[in-house]
Write a protein that holds these residues in place. Structure first.
Motif, mmCIF file in Angstrom:
data_model
loop_
_atom_site.group_PDB
_atom_site.id
_atom_site.type_symbol
_atom_site.label_atom_id
_atom_site.label_comp_id
_atom_site.label_asym_id
_atom_site.label_seq_id
_atom_site.Cartn_x
_atom_site.Cartn_y
_atom_site.Cartn_z
ATOM 1 N N HIS A 1 23.920 41.795 44.552
ATOM 2 C CA HIS A 1 22.877 41.100 45.314
ATOM 3 C C HIS A 1 21.897 40.502 44.316
ATOM 4 O O HIS A 1 21.528 41.127 43.332
ATOM 5 C CB HIS A 1 22.171 42.046 46.302
ATOM 6 N N HIS B 1 31.196 34.194 52.504
ATOM 7 C CA HIS B 1 31.254 35.098 51.350
ATOM 8 C C HIS B 1 29.914 35.701 50.933
ATOM 9 O O HIS B 1 29.874 36.502 49.995
ATOM 10 C CB HIS B 1 31.879 34.373 50.156
ATOM 11 N N PHE B 2 28.853 35.288 51.579
ATOM 12 C CA PHE B 2 27.538 35.846 51.220
ATOM 13 C C PHE B 2 26.592 35.713 52.399
ATOM 14 O O PHE B 2 26.877 34.979 53.359
ATOM 15 C CB PHE B 2 26.950 35.130 49.989
ATOM 16 N N TRP C 1 26.300 39.296 48.170
ATOM 17 C CA TRP C 1 27.719 38.990 48.239
ATOM 18 C C TRP C 1 28.341 39.838 49.333
ATOM 19 O O TRP C 1 27.991 41.002 49.487
ATOM 20 C CB TRP C 1 28.379 39.249 46.882
ATOM 21 N N ARG C 2 29.221 39.236 50.134
ATOM 22 C CA ARG C 2 29.759 39.988 51.279
ATOM 23 C C ARG C 2 30.643 41.165 50.835
ATOM 24 O O ARG C 2 30.413 42.318 51.241
ATOM 25 C CB ARG C 2 30.571 39.063 52.190
ATOM 26 N N CYS D 1 28.399 31.713 44.586
ATOM 27 C CA CYS D 1 27.267 32.641 44.652
ATOM 28 C C CYS D 1 26.016 32.023 44.027
ATOM 29 O O CYS D 1 24.934 32.025 44.625
ATOM 30 C CB CYS D 1 27.670 33.940 43.938
#
Lengths: 146, 146
Positions: A93, A23-24, A42-43, A60
């Motif tokens: 981000h 996810h990131f 973050w993806r 996160c």
């Protein structure tokens, strides 16, 4: 993956890739004068932190805290700075920045005007510690996302 | 309470108090040109985000996200900005800032040099929405910490 056409952080890595989780990702940012400058990106495309679910926010910020901890342990910064701004690139981000009392802006934020010249010798000493810091990040983040 | 003698955020509120929870408080910051500028201040003295436990980080960021969400809903900012810097006051506090494309720095961070004059009429329109935004913050945060 939820990508947005034209978003630079959907369409490119955004720096030197250090670690990629589902996810990131963590990248090292090439920002002159700040050798210990990383970003947790973050993806999926999300503009604001509060667009994430509670579980996503937790994942996160756990990554942000892990990166910060590795910077503290390996670079011994005067302070670490965290920020999610995104005014230019509204894709979530987190800037995770090791700050030193001798850097060009300290104690002002890195976005303020410079108050002194760069100390390239001290920058080089910090840069030499990045591989160890990044190995620690990879170890810490792998444990979390495995 | 773990207080540090001489720390301005251990020894004073640090702004206009909006909400106080056992582990943090939310204040409105009087920062010229940025009417929607709030801070989530951790109660105990901690310099860095990664000094907090996972549960504390989660509680802290849940509050940050709640404040952000209320700003988005009531002020309709162009973007929200989050930052924990603490170079001047190394006591964990999160800046939660509603940014507008007409503010004096946008899209640069609030700490950069101004790129345009203040628009006091638009600032006043934002300021008029603060009571509703703060009522929503209090409702959201009370639910979380009760």
């Amino acid at each position: 993956m939820t990508g947005l056409a034209g978003c630079v952080l959907c369409e490119s890595i955004g720096g030197r890739l250090v670690f990629e989780a589902p996810h990131f990702r963590v990248i090292h940012a090439d920002e002159a004068g700040f050798p210990g400058f990383y970003r947790v990106i973050w993806r999926d495309h999300a503009a604001e932190f509060s667009d994430l679910s509670a579980a996503e926010r937790s994942a996160c910020m756990d990554a942000v805290a892990a990166v910060e901890r590795c910077l503290r342990e390996h670079l011994a910064p005067t302070k670490t700075n965290l920020a999610a701004l995104g005014n230019m690139v509204p894709h979530l981000h987190w800037h995770v920045i090791a700050r030193f009392e001798w850097d060009t802006r300290f104690p002002a934020p890195v976005w303020a005007a410079a108050s002194r010249d760069r100390d390239v010798d001290r920058e080089a000493i910090v840069a030499a510690q990045l591989p160890a810091a990044e190995a620690a990040m990879i170890a810490a983040l792998s444990k979390r996302t495995s």
